[in-house]
Design a protein around this motif. Sequence first.
Motif, PDB file in Angstrom:
ATOM      1  N   VAL A 118       0.843  -1.209   0.000  1.00  8.02           N
ATOM      2  CA  VAL A 118       0.000   0.000   0.000  1.00  8.02           C
ATOM      3  C   VAL A 118       0.874   1.254   0.000  1.00  8.02           C
ATOM      4  O   VAL A 118       0.378   2.356  -0.229  1.00  8.02           O
ATOM      5  N   SER A 119       2.163   1.069   0.230  1.00  3.38           N
ATOM      6  CA  SER A 119       3.063   2.216   0.310  1.00  3.38           C
ATOM      7  C   SER A 119       3.440   2.773  -1.058  1.00  3.38           C
ATOM      8  O   SER A 119       4.043   3.844  -1.148  1.00  3.38           O
ATOM      9  N   LEU A 120       3.103   2.036  -2.111  1.00  2.00           N
ATOM     10  CA  LEU A 120       3.347   2.518  -3.478  1.00  2.00           C
ATOM     11  C   LEU A 120       2.084   2.293  -4.306  1.00  2.00           C
ATOM     12  O   LEU A 120       1.415   1.272  -4.154  1.00  2.00           O
TER      13      LEU A 120
ATOM     14  N   GLU B  55      21.705   7.980   0.600  1.00  2.00           N
ATOM     15  CA  GLU B  55      22.629   7.861   1.726  1.00  2.00           C
ATOM     16  C   GLU B  55      23.821   7.007   1.308  1.00  2.00           C
ATOM     17  O   GLU B  55      23.811   6.405   0.224  1.00  2.00           O
TER      18      GLU B  55
ATOM     19  N   ARG C 255      16.071   5.716  -3.259  1.00  3.43           N
ATOM     20  CA  ARG C 255      15.478   6.188  -2.005  1.00  3.43           C
ATOM     21  C   ARG C 255      14.257   7.050  -2.356  1.00  3.43           C
ATOM     22  O   ARG C 255      14.386   8.173  -2.828  1.00  3.43           O
TER      23      ARG C 255
ATOM     24  N   ASP D 121       7.664   7.459  -0.162  1.00  6.85           N
ATOM     25  CA  ASP D 121       6.465   6.709  -0.563  1.00  6.85           C
ATOM     26  C   ASP D 121       5.203   7.259   0.102  1.00  6.85           C
ATOM     27  O   ASP D 121       5.221   8.349   0.680  1.00  6.85           O
ATOM     28  N   GLU D 122       4.115   6.518   0.023  1.00  7.39           N
ATOM     29  CA  GLU D 122       2.826   7.008   0.523  1.00  7.39           C
ATOM     30  C   GLU D 122       2.841   7.277   2.026  1.00  7.39           C
ATOM     31  O   GLU D 122       1.982   8.001   2.533  1.00  7.39           O
ATOM     32  N   SER D 123       3.791   6.699   2.741  1.00 15.13           N
ATOM     33  CA  SER D 123       3.875   6.940   4.182  1.00 15.13           C
ATOM     34  C   SER D 123       4.444   8.322   4.481  1.00 15.13           C
ATOM     35  O   SER D 123       4.401   8.778   5.616  1.00 15.13           O
ATOM     36  N   GLY D 124       5.006   8.968   3.455  1.00 11.48           N
ATOM     37  CA  GLY D 124       5.626  10.279   3.639  1.00 11.48           C
ATOM     38  C   GLY D 124       7.077  10.173   4.063  1.00 11.48           C
ATOM     39  O   GLY D 124       7.755  11.176   4.242  1.00 11.48           O
ATOM     40  N   GLU D 125       7.561   8.945   4.229  1.00 11.59           N
ATOM     41  CA  GLU D 125       8.967   8.719   4.600  1.00 11.59           C
ATOM     42  C   GLU D 125       9.726   8.136   3.412  1.00 11.59           C
ATOM     43  O   GLU D 125       9.123   7.541   2.522  1.00 11.59           O
ATOM     44  N   ASP D 126      11.038   8.269   3.454  1.00 16.98           N
ATOM     45  CA  ASP D 126      11.847   7.724   2.366  1.00 16.98           C
ATOM     46  C   ASP D 126      12.320   6.315   2.710  1.00 16.98           C
ATOM     47  O   ASP D 126      12.766   6.059   3.827  1.00 16.98           O
ATOM     48  N   TYR D 127      12.197   5.435   1.720  1.00 19.19           N
ATOM     49  CA  TYR D 127      12.648   4.050   1.865  1.00 19.19           C
ATOM     50  C   TYR D 127      13.362   3.615   0.607  1.00 19.19           C
ATOM     51  O   TYR D 127      13.175   4.214  -0.465  1.00 19.19           O
ATOM     52  N   LEU D 128      14.154   2.537   0.753  1.00 19.05           N
ATOM     53  CA  LEU D 128      14.896   2.013  -0.390  1.00 19.05           C
ATOM     54  C   LEU D 128      14.025   1.033  -1.165  1.00 19.05           C
ATOM     55  O   LEU D 128      13.447   0.107  -0.589  1.00 19.05           O
TER      56      LEU D 128
END
Lengths: 86, 134
Positions: B38-40, B52, B60, B63-70
């Motif tokens: 659901v995050s994308l 990083e 990086r 996504d939909e959570s508003g945070e950055d992830y790999l």
Amino acid sequence: MPTEDFEILSKITRVDTFARGPGVRVRARLNHQYAGGRRVNWRHSKGLAEVRYTNGEIWLVELHWFEAHGIGRREIRDKRKIRRLL
Amino acid sequence: MTEHTEQIHILPGGYVRCISNKRFIFFKDEPRRDEELVSLIVGKVYKLAPPEANDGDLLRVIDESGEDYLYPASYFEPLIVNGELATESVMTHIPAWLKGVLYAEAVAADKSVSALLREWIEERLDLPAPVPTQ
């Protein structure tokens, strides 16, 4: 369609919850996808684990995920690669 | 038949379009279930965060959570800026006084409110101008 497969090889340690309830921005979509539309109290948590990437490298990684009582961990995501182990 | 110019530009960084949201992180002995994150959302445009030190060839992405992830780079394609006509609209609610100010600014700049807002958006995002293809 691209396929990727990152494997978590170890238990997740140093687990901590950093957001819950209204602090979980995608909670409505999580409810729809994983809880059959029920309102569930989701927590956004993090921890450390060993992960093997598609290229064979193994890293100590900070993982984040959503979890809820009775549902478990969902949407495990890779926050950062901390140290290469292999 | 479209009349728009054949101009195209791939943004050098900053934005990507999602082409897959299949789950890709599993525990070692876990069955590979065909789940969608659901995050994308496939088809949506996402902003890249600064890489990083150890990110490698992963992207990086905020996504939909508003945070950055790999995420795997293969889950995204470059966002293409082309010369297509302005066919999409964005609606927002603003106070009456702000609408008045926008009108006054547009009159002062000898533009329509729409043209002025488009100009401001392009300035704010610092997007490259579309360039002709070879």
